[in-house]
Design a protein around this motif. Structure first.
Motif, mmCIF file in Angstrom:
data_model
loop_
_atom_site.group_PDB
_atom_site.id
_atom_site.type_symbol
_atom_site.label_atom_id
_atom_site.label_comp_id
_atom_site.label_asym_id
_atom_site.label_seq_id
_atom_site.Cartn_x
_atom_site.Cartn_y
_atom_site.Cartn_z
ATOM 1 N N ASP A 90 22.309 -19.315 26.639
ATOM 2 C CA ASP A 90 22.480 -18.724 25.319
ATOM 3 C C ASP A 90 21.273 -17.852 24.973
ATOM 4 O OD1 ASP A 90 20.466 -20.562 24.624
ATOM 5 O OD2 ASP A 90 21.924 -22.062 24.007
ATOM 6 N N SER A 91 21.055 -17.594 23.693
ATOM 7 C CA SER A 91 19.979 -16.690 23.281
ATOM 8 C C SER A 91 18.594 -17.262 23.549
ATOM 9 C CB SER A 91 20.119 -16.330 21.799
ATOM 10 O OG SER A 91 20.168 -17.488 20.995
ATOM 11 N N VAL A 92 18.478 -18.596 23.717
ATOM 12 C CA VAL A 92 17.191 -19.159 24.097
ATOM 13 C C VAL A 92 16.880 -18.819 25.554
ATOM 14 C CG1 VAL A 92 15.801 -21.270 24.239
ATOM 15 C CG2 VAL A 92 17.443 -20.984 22.385
ATOM 16 N N ALA A 93 17.907 -18.689 26.385
ATOM 17 C CA ALA A 93 17.708 -18.194 27.754
ATOM 18 C C ALA A 93 17.206 -16.756 27.721
ATOM 19 C CB ALA A 93 19.008 -18.282 28.544
ATOM 20 N N CYS A 94 17.735 -15.965 26.797
ATOM 21 C CA CYS A 94 17.242 -14.597 26.613
ATOM 22 C C CYS A 94 15.791 -14.619 26.152
ATOM 23 C CB CYS A 94 18.121 -13.859 25.609
ATOM 24 S SG CYS A 94 17.659 -12.138 25.354
ATOM 25 N N ASN A 95 15.457 -15.531 25.254
ATOM 26 C CA ASN A 95 14.092 -15.731 24.785
ATOM 27 C C ASN A 95 13.156 -16.006 25.970
ATOM 28 O OD1 ASN A 95 12.819 -17.909 22.080
ATOM 29 N ND2 ASN A 95 12.018 -16.012 22.893
ATOM 30 N N HIS A 96 13.619 -16.856 26.890
ATOM 31 C CA HIS A 96 12.862 -17.188 28.094
ATOM 32 C C HIS A 96 12.627 -15.940 28.945
ATOM 33 C CE1 HIS A 96 12.512 -20.120 31.783
ATOM 34 N NE2 HIS A 96 11.465 -19.322 31.660
ATOM 35 N N MET A 97 13.673 -15.164 29.161
ATOM 36 C CA MET A 97 13.542 -13.955 29.976
ATOM 37 C C MET A 97 12.623 -12.936 29.314
ATOM 38 S SD MET A 97 16.366 -11.147 31.236
ATOM 39 C CE MET A 97 16.305 -10.337 29.630
ATOM 40 N N GLN A 98 12.726 -12.792 27.998
ATOM 41 C CA GLN A 98 11.862 -11.850 27.293
ATOM 42 C C GLN A 98 10.394 -12.243 27.417
ATOM 43 O OE1 GLN A 98 13.730 -12.064 23.422
ATOM 44 N NE2 GLN A 98 14.527 -9.990 23.629
ATOM 45 N N SER A 99 10.111 -13.537 27.357
ATOM 46 C CA SER A 99 8.747 -14.003 27.563
ATOM 47 C C SER A 99 8.242 -13.589 28.939
ATOM 48 C CB SER A 99 8.691 -15.528 27.413
ATOM 49 O OG SER A 99 7.481 -16.053 27.907
ATOM 50 N N LEU A 100 9.084 -13.766 29.952
ATOM 51 C CA LEU A 100 8.705 -13.364 31.305
ATOM 52 C C LEU A 100 8.417 -11.868 31.373
ATOM 53 C CD1 LEU A 100 8.364 -13.992 34.321
ATOM 54 C CD2 LEU A 100 10.835 -13.603 34.583
ATOM 55 N N MET A 101 9.271 -11.066 30.744
ATOM 56 C CA MET A 101 9.085 -9.621 30.775
ATOM 57 C C MET A 101 7.796 -9.211 30.065
ATOM 58 S SD MET A 101 13.060 -8.559 30.107
ATOM 59 C CE MET A 101 12.749 -6.811 29.988
ATOM 60 N N CYS A 102 7.476 -9.885 28.970
ATOM 61 C CA CYS A 102 6.219 -9.596 28.275
ATOM 62 C C CYS A 102 5.023 -9.908 29.164
ATOM 63 C CB CYS A 102 6.131 -10.407 26.986
ATOM 64 S SG CYS A 102 7.259 -9.898 25.688
ATOM 65 N N LEU A 103 5.084 -11.023 29.861
ATOM 66 C CA LEU A 103 3.980 -11.411 30.734
ATOM 67 C C LEU A 103 3.849 -10.464 31.919
ATOM 68 C CD1 LEU A 103 4.621 -15.258 30.666
ATOM 69 C CD2 LEU A 103 2.681 -14.088 29.623
ATOM 70 N N LEU A 104 4.977 -10.038 32.480
ATOM 71 C CA LEU A 104 4.947 -9.142 33.635
ATOM 72 C C LEU A 104 4.502 -7.733 33.260
ATOM 73 C CD1 LEU A 104 8.212 -10.147 35.536
ATOM 74 C CD2 LEU A 104 5.851 -10.855 36.015
ATOM 75 N N ALA A 105 4.556 -7.411 31.961
ATOM 76 C CA ALA A 105 4.180 -6.064 31.520
ATOM 77 C C ALA A 105 2.713 -5.759 31.770
ATOM 78 C CB ALA A 105 4.514 -5.887 30.039
ATOM 79 N N LYS A 106 1.917 -6.762 32.074
ATOM 80 C CA LYS A 106 0.525 -6.505 32.429
ATOM 81 C C LYS A 106 0.434 -5.720 33.739
ATOM 82 C CE LYS A 106 -2.714 -9.438 31.751
ATOM 83 N NZ LYS A 106 -3.582 -10.660 31.825
ATOM 84 N N VAL A 107 1.497 -5.808 34.550
ATOM 85 C CA VAL A 107 1.504 -5.130 35.852
ATOM 86 C C VAL A 107 2.519 -4.005 35.894
ATOM 87 C CG1 VAL A 107 1.955 -5.432 38.328
ATOM 88 C CG2 VAL A 107 0.678 -7.177 37.061
ATOM 89 N N GLU A 108 3.716 -4.254 35.373
ATOM 90 C CA GLU A 108 4.767 -3.237 35.466
ATOM 91 C C GLU A 108 5.788 -3.414 34.349
ATOM 92 O OE1 GLU A 108 8.237 -1.557 38.546
ATOM 93 O OE2 GLU A 108 6.930 -3.211 39.174
ATOM 94 N N TYR A 109 6.295 -2.294 33.863
ATOM 95 C CA TYR A 109 7.394 -2.285 32.906
ATOM 96 C C TYR A 109 8.700 -2.050 33.660
ATOM 97 C CZ TYR A 109 4.063 -1.855 29.073
ATOM 98 O OH TYR A 109 3.053 -2.074 28.187
ATOM 99 N N PRO A 110 9.777 -2.738 33.273
ATOM 100 C CA PRO A 110 11.058 -2.527 33.957
ATOM 101 C C PRO A 110 11.873 -1.420 33.301
ATOM 102 C CG PRO A 110 11.310 -4.294 32.392
ATOM 103 C CD PRO A 110 9.880 -3.799 32.252
ATOM 104 N N MET A 111 12.896 -1.024 33.996
ATOM 105 C CA MET A 111 13.912 -0.129 33.443
ATOM 106 C C MET A 111 15.205 -0.913 33.292
ATOM 107 S SD MET A 111 12.505 2.828 32.955
ATOM 108 C CE MET A 111 13.947 3.876 32.752
ATOM 109 N N GLU A 112 15.867 -0.751 32.150
ATOM 110 C CA GLU A 112 17.124 -1.461 31.961
ATOM 111 C C GLU A 112 18.229 -0.784 32.758
ATOM 112 O OE1 GLU A 112 18.323 -2.135 27.944
ATOM 113 O OE2 GLU A 112 19.886 -3.572 28.544
ATOM 114 N N ILE A 113 19.007 -1.580 33.444
ATOM 115 C CA ILE A 113 20.154 -1.091 34.206
ATOM 116 C C ILE A 113 21.346 -1.014 33.263
ATOM 117 C CG2 ILE A 113 21.658 -1.523 36.188
ATOM 118 C CD1 ILE A 113 19.385 -3.271 37.333
ATOM 119 N N GLU A 114 21.912 0.158 33.115
ATOM 120 C CA GLU A 114 23.023 0.368 32.181
ATOM 121 C C GLU A 114 22.671 -0.179 30.807
ATOM 122 O OE1 GLU A 114 26.536 -1.370 33.810
ATOM 123 O OE2 GLU A 114 26.507 -0.148 35.628
ATOM 124 N N PRO A 115 21.757 0.485 30.089
ATOM 125 C CA PRO A 115 21.301 -0.009 28.777
ATOM 126 C C PRO A 115 22.452 -0.317 27.829
ATOM 127 C CG PRO A 115 20.003 1.880 29.476
ATOM 128 C CD PRO A 115 21.145 1.768 30.450
#
Length: 405
Positions: free
Chosen positions: A136-161
């Motif tokens: 659910d949206s808490v899983a999305c919360n988990h993924m967003q946390s990961l993306m924030c942490l990984l942003a120290k090295v690289e930003y992603p591009m969304e596939i089919e925004p």
């Protein structure tokens, strides 16, 4: 177009040198959150100065059976602030008063030293691979946390925004050929609304023995899957098994209205996890099952004035999992053990975060998820977790699992 740069100046009065870090900032809101956390007014200059003699380490312990919450006033606070500056996804915006204190606490398991998250190491381990968050949206919360942490090295591009929150979204880290995805599936199994109603009001039809095609037909192409879900099982549902109605959960007048009996919500969750884990039985790599992260509404619920205003963790001897979440946790762990016993060694892994998150009533956005001028339906959020905040510990555990695998 170049991104604006935040100049964070570190002045060392202990003779260890000084320097300026130039950090890209992708969202103005994250800088505002830092201003508030440090006590600056909204118009303060964005050149922030911290003196290391005020960031000496202090530690306090809050214990439970699995580990402790440790407070570090020092490099951890600085680390967390850098992550907040570089945050890439702030659907859970958090400018909560007292954030400086909240960010100073982190989880430390008993018997081992859980390192801070290292974005470069994580991306090295997942190079050329893919990871799916299913829930659910808490899983999305988990993924967003990961993306924030990984942003120290690289930003992603969304596939089919896609301009949506409750939907499947995929991102790609081109430099590391890493794909991350969240499949939004609130019950893990197939579901739909009764009467074409509104999602927060009318009951849902939930088919406990049918996996949700939103994710089950696509997830086999991923290397890692992180499975979770619980909060939607507290809502009114009509439950089906074998094509027939089994009963109702959280529905008043179930027998009179639907000629069915009441079913405990934890039974429904148990059955849905069983179906989801069976759908992952042939998964090619590791499946991580994350347990329920309890909400912390006080003095009411999300719809009638409940709030979460704490600014420090709760001691383990002052709290325990509420009855509903304890039943959900038992159901998840039970189904995990059954699935793990039938799978090859270490392919199913349990990430048990329930007790550690029960201690973090301070880590929710509350009424500070959105800016005051925004009009939103979910105005007080004590279900999801601040970014950056206690949820980052889940990714420290996730990195540990990758390193140990």
């Amino acid at each position: 177009m170049s991104l604006p740069v935040v100049h964070l100046q570190i002045i060392d009065e202990l003779g260890m040198g000084s320097g300026i870090l130039n950090l890209p900032m992708c969202l103005k809101e994250s800088l505002n959150a830092i201003r508030i956390a440090l006590g600056f007014h909204s118009g303060a200059n964005i050149s922030l100065t911290m003196r290391t003699n005020k960031l000496r380490r202090m530690r306090y312990l809050l214990r439970n059976e699995m580990g402790r919450i440790v407070r570090y006033l020092g490099e951890v606070v600085l680390h967390q602030l850098l992550v907040a500056v570089e945050a890439i996804a702030l659907d859970v915006r958090c400018s909560k008063p007292g954030m400086e204190s909240i960010l100073g606490w982190r989880w430390q398991p008993h018997g081992c030293d859980l390192p801070h998250f290292d974005a470069a190491t994580f991306l090295r381990l997942v190079r050329g691979k893919s990871m799916a968050f299913v829930g659910d949206s808490v899983a999305c919360n988990h993924m967003q946390s990961l993306m924030c942490l990984l942003a120290k090295v690289e930003y992603p591009m969304e596939i089919e925004p896609r301009g949506c929150f409750h939907c499947t979204r995929k991102y790609h880290y081109r430099e590391h050929d890493f794909t991350v995805c969240v499949y939004w599936t609130p019950f893990l199994v197939r579901w739909n609304l009764t009467h074409g109603g509104q999602s927060f009001i009318d009951p849902h039809n939930v088919y406990l023995d049918e996996s949700d095609p939103e994710w089950s037909g696509d997830v086999a192409g991923y290397d890692y899957a992180v499975l979770s879900g619980a909060k939607w099982f507290t809502r009114p549902t009509l439950l089906y098994e074998g094509g027939r109605i089994l009963g109702c959960a959280n529905v008043d007048g179930c027998e009179a209205a639907h000629n069915a009996t009441d079913v405990a919500p934890d039974y429904a969750l148990c059955a849905s996890f069983r179906t989801a884990l069976r759908a992952l039985a042939g998964f090619r790599d590791r499946v991580v099952v994350r347990t329920v992260a309890p909400p912390h509404y006080e003095n009411g619920k999300w719809y009638n004035g409940g709030n979460c205003l704490r600014t420090r963790p709760v001691r383990s001897n002052e709290t325990s999992l509420p009855e509903t979440e304890a039943a959900f946790h038992a159901a998840q762990v039970g189904e995990f053990r059954t699935a793990a016993s039938a799978a090859s060694a270490a392919r199913f892994v349990l990430m048990d975060v329930s007790e550690m998150m029960q201690m973090r009533a301070d880590g929710h956005p509350g009424q500070y998820r959105h800016w005051p001028h925004e009009k939103v339906g979910f105005s007080i959020d004590c279900m999801h977790w601040c970014l950056t905040g206690p949820v980052d510990a889940w990714n420290e555990l996730l990195l540990h699992l990758l390193l140990s695998g």
